[in-house]
Write a protein that holds these residues in place. Structure first.
Motif, short mmCIF file in Angstrom:
data_model
loop_
_atom_site.label_atom_id
_atom_site.label_comp_id
_atom_site.label_asym_id
_atom_site.label_seq_id
_atom_site.Cartn_x
_atom_site.Cartn_y
_atom_site.Cartn_z
N ALA A 42 0.70 -1.12 -0.04
CA ALA A 42 0.05 0.18 -0.19
C ALA A 42 0.91 1.23 0.07
O ALA A 42 1.71 1.38 0.87
N ALA A 43 0.73 2.14 -1.07
CA ALA A 43 1.75 3.13 -0.67
C ALA A 43 0.81 4.26 -1.41
O ALA A 43 0.47 4.83 -2.62
N ALA A 44 0.39 5.10 -0.54
CA ALA A 44 -0.53 6.16 -0.75
C ALA A 44 0.20 7.37 -1.50
O ALA A 44 -0.10 7.87 -2.53
N SER A 45 1.63 7.57 -1.48
CA SER A 45 2.11 8.72 -2.04
C SER A 45 2.36 8.38 -3.54
O SER A 45 2.80 9.27 -4.35
N ALA A 46 2.31 6.92 -3.88
CA ALA A 46 2.67 6.63 -5.47
C ALA A 46 1.28 6.81 -6.28
O ALA A 46 1.46 6.84 -7.30
N LEU A 47 0.48 7.16 -5.58
CA LEU A 47 -0.86 7.53 -6.53
C LEU A 47 -1.12 8.93 -6.61
O LEU A 47 -0.99 9.68 -5.34
N PRO A 48 -1.76 9.56 -7.67
CA PRO A 48 -2.30 10.89 -7.66
C PRO A 48 -3.56 10.69 -6.62
O PRO A 48 -4.45 10.01 -7.26
N ILE B 121 2.53 -2.09 -6.06
CA ILE B 121 3.13 -1.89 -7.23
C ILE B 121 2.51 -0.58 -8.24
O ILE B 121 3.12 -0.03 -8.97
N GLY B 122 1.34 -0.49 -8.12
CA GLY B 122 0.67 0.76 -8.78
C GLY B 122 -1.01 0.67 -8.83
O GLY B 122 -1.53 -0.27 -8.58
N GLY B 123 -1.25 1.60 -9.50
CA GLY B 123 -2.71 1.64 -9.51
C GLY B 123 -3.20 2.82 -10.49
O GLY B 123 -2.53 3.56 -10.65
N GLY B 124 -4.57 2.43 -11.12
CA GLY B 124 -5.07 3.39 -12.06
C GLY B 124 -6.17 2.82 -13.09
O GLY B 124 -6.38 1.53 -12.71
N GLU B 125 -6.77 3.56 -13.96
CA GLU B 125 -7.35 3.17 -14.91
C GLU B 125 -7.13 1.98 -15.93
O GLU B 125 -5.86 1.97 -16.37
N ASP B 126 -7.99 0.90 -16.03
CA ASP B 126 -7.34 0.06 -17.19
C ASP B 126 -8.18 0.36 -18.42
O ASP B 126 -8.94 1.03 -18.64
N PRO B 127 -7.87 -0.42 -19.47
CA PRO B 127 -8.30 -0.25 -21.01
C PRO B 127 -9.90 -0.46 -21.26
O PRO B 127 -10.22 -0.12 -22.14
N TRP B 128 -10.51 -1.12 -20.15
CA TRP B 128 -11.84 -1.39 -20.32
C TRP B 128 -12.80 -0.88 -19.21
O TRP B 128 -13.95 -1.26 -19.21
N GLY B 129 -12.34 0.34 -18.94
CA GLY B 129 -13.20 1.11 -18.12
C GLY B 129 -13.22 1.02 -16.66
O GLY B 129 -13.96 1.49 -15.87
N PHE C 247 -0.42 -4.92 -5.80
CA PHE C 247 0.50 -5.03 -4.47
C PHE C 247 1.22 -6.50 -4.73
O PHE C 247 0.89 -7.41 -5.36
N GLU C 248 2.54 -6.36 -4.07
CA GLU C 248 3.24 -7.73 -3.86
C GLU C 248 3.41 -8.08 -2.75
O GLU C 248 3.84 -7.05 -1.82
N ALA C 249 3.71 -9.02 -2.09
CA ALA C 249 3.98 -9.30 -0.80
C ALA C 249 4.63 -10.62 -0.56
O ALA C 249 4.55 -11.36 -1.44
N SER C 250 5.45 -10.74 0.49
CA SER C 250 6.16 -11.86 0.68
C SER C 250 6.32 -12.23 2.23
O SER C 250 6.18 -11.20 3.11
N THR C 251 6.69 -13.44 2.48
CA THR C 251 6.70 -13.90 4.06
C THR C 251 7.43 -15.20 3.89
O THR C 251 7.60 -15.92 2.99
N THR C 252 8.06 -15.61 5.11
CA THR C 252 8.75 -16.82 5.15
C THR C 252 7.78 -17.68 6.32
O THR C 252 7.74 -17.14 7.54
N LEU C 253 7.37 -18.95 6.19
CA LEU C 253 6.64 -19.61 7.03
C LEU C 253 7.51 -20.88 7.70
O LEU C 253 8.30 -21.49 6.84
N ASP C 254 7.52 -21.06 8.90
CA ASP C 254 8.23 -22.09 9.60
C ASP C 254 6.86 -23.42 9.70
O ASP C 254 5.98 -23.10 10.13
N LEU C 255 7.16 -24.13 8.76
CA LEU C 255 5.98 -25.33 8.38
C LEU C 255 5.72 -26.11 9.97
O LEU C 255 4.48 -26.37 9.93
N TYR D 253 5.59 -15.92 -1.88
CA TYR D 253 5.63 -14.82 -2.94
C TYR D 253 4.18 -14.47 -3.52
O TYR D 253 3.66 -15.56 -4.09
N ILE D 254 3.44 -13.46 -3.30
CA ILE D 254 2.17 -13.13 -3.71
C ILE D 254 1.97 -11.76 -4.34
O ILE D 254 2.55 -10.86 -4.14
N VAL D 255 1.34 -11.78 -5.60
CA VAL D 255 0.78 -10.50 -6.19
C VAL D 255 -0.64 -10.36 -6.31
O VAL D 255 -1.44 -11.84 -6.97
N LEU D 256 -1.01 -9.61 -5.89
CA LEU D 256 -2.70 -9.45 -5.99
C LEU D 256 -2.80 -8.11 -6.72
O LEU D 256 -2.37 -7.03 -6.41
#
Length: 195
Positions: free
Chosen positions: A12-18, A145-153, A159-167, A187-190
């Motif tokens: 989440a990056a507030a300053s990265a968006l207008p 990662i970023g945000g904005g309008e897409d070509p379909w209206g 966002f991307e996220a990562s962590t390490t789990l002890d099984l 590693y997650i991209v949403l």
């Protein structure tokens, strides 16, 4: 599938968006469009790595660029969609020896807090992760990662996220395997579409 002050992603990056273009909103994760990924990496005997992913999952997140600390994520994963590009290995991982998919068919993550750094471009998302029938608090390192309008209206955020789990924390017994195999990296991209 979310880094500090999300998968999830979790995620989440507030300053990265207008701010004039962005709005507080709920977003549906675009897993059907293959714009979201839940991937993992685990050592193979300390000599190499096994890379894999979960192909089927769904969820949503809320993101307000003016108040990113209020962000949240809710994701459900179908554990039987695990894919390491090796069918026999996938069956073994899904068996009672490890994930026991027949008894625990889903994994879930529900965020409980989201802390953004002073620059607004990195965050830590903490939440309750349930795997193998065990629920534990987990913290993901998150980057916007970023945000904005897409070509379909539509309007999207990613966002991307990562962590390490002890099984062992999730009652997955790896004691017969070398120590490097006792943990797994996620590693997650949403990417979400505003509703």
């Amino acid at each position: 599938m979310l880094k500090k002050t999300a998968l999830a992603t979790l995620i989440a990056a507030a300053s990265a968006l207008p701010l004039a273009q962005a709005q507080a909103a709920d977003y549906q994760i675009d897993s059907e469009g293959q714009h979201a990924f839940i991937q993992f990496k685990i050592s193979h005997l300390g000599y190499s790595y096994i890379l894999g992913s979960f192909k089927q999952f769904q969820g949503d997140f809320s993101y307000d660029p003016e108040s990113p600390d209020d962000s949240s994520v809710d994701v459900t994963v179908d554990v039987d969609s695990l894919d390491t590009n090796h069918a026999e290995r996938d069956k073994h991982i899904q068996s009672g020896d490890f994930l026991n998919v027949s008894e625990f068919p889903q994994a879930t993550f529900k965020s409980t807090s989201f802390d953004v750094d002073d620059e607004g471009d990195e965050a830590e998302m903490t939440g309750d992760l349930t795997i193998h029938g065990v629920t534990k608090p987990v913290t993901f390192e998150v980057d916007h990662i970023g945000g904005g309008e897409d070509p379909w209206g539509g309007y999207r955020q990613g966002f991307e996220a990562s962590t390490t789990l002890d099984l062992a924390d999730f009652d997955i017994d790896m004691s017969d395997f070398p120590e490097p195999m006792h943990s797994v990296e996620l590693y997650i991209v949403l990417e979400g579409v505003r509703q």
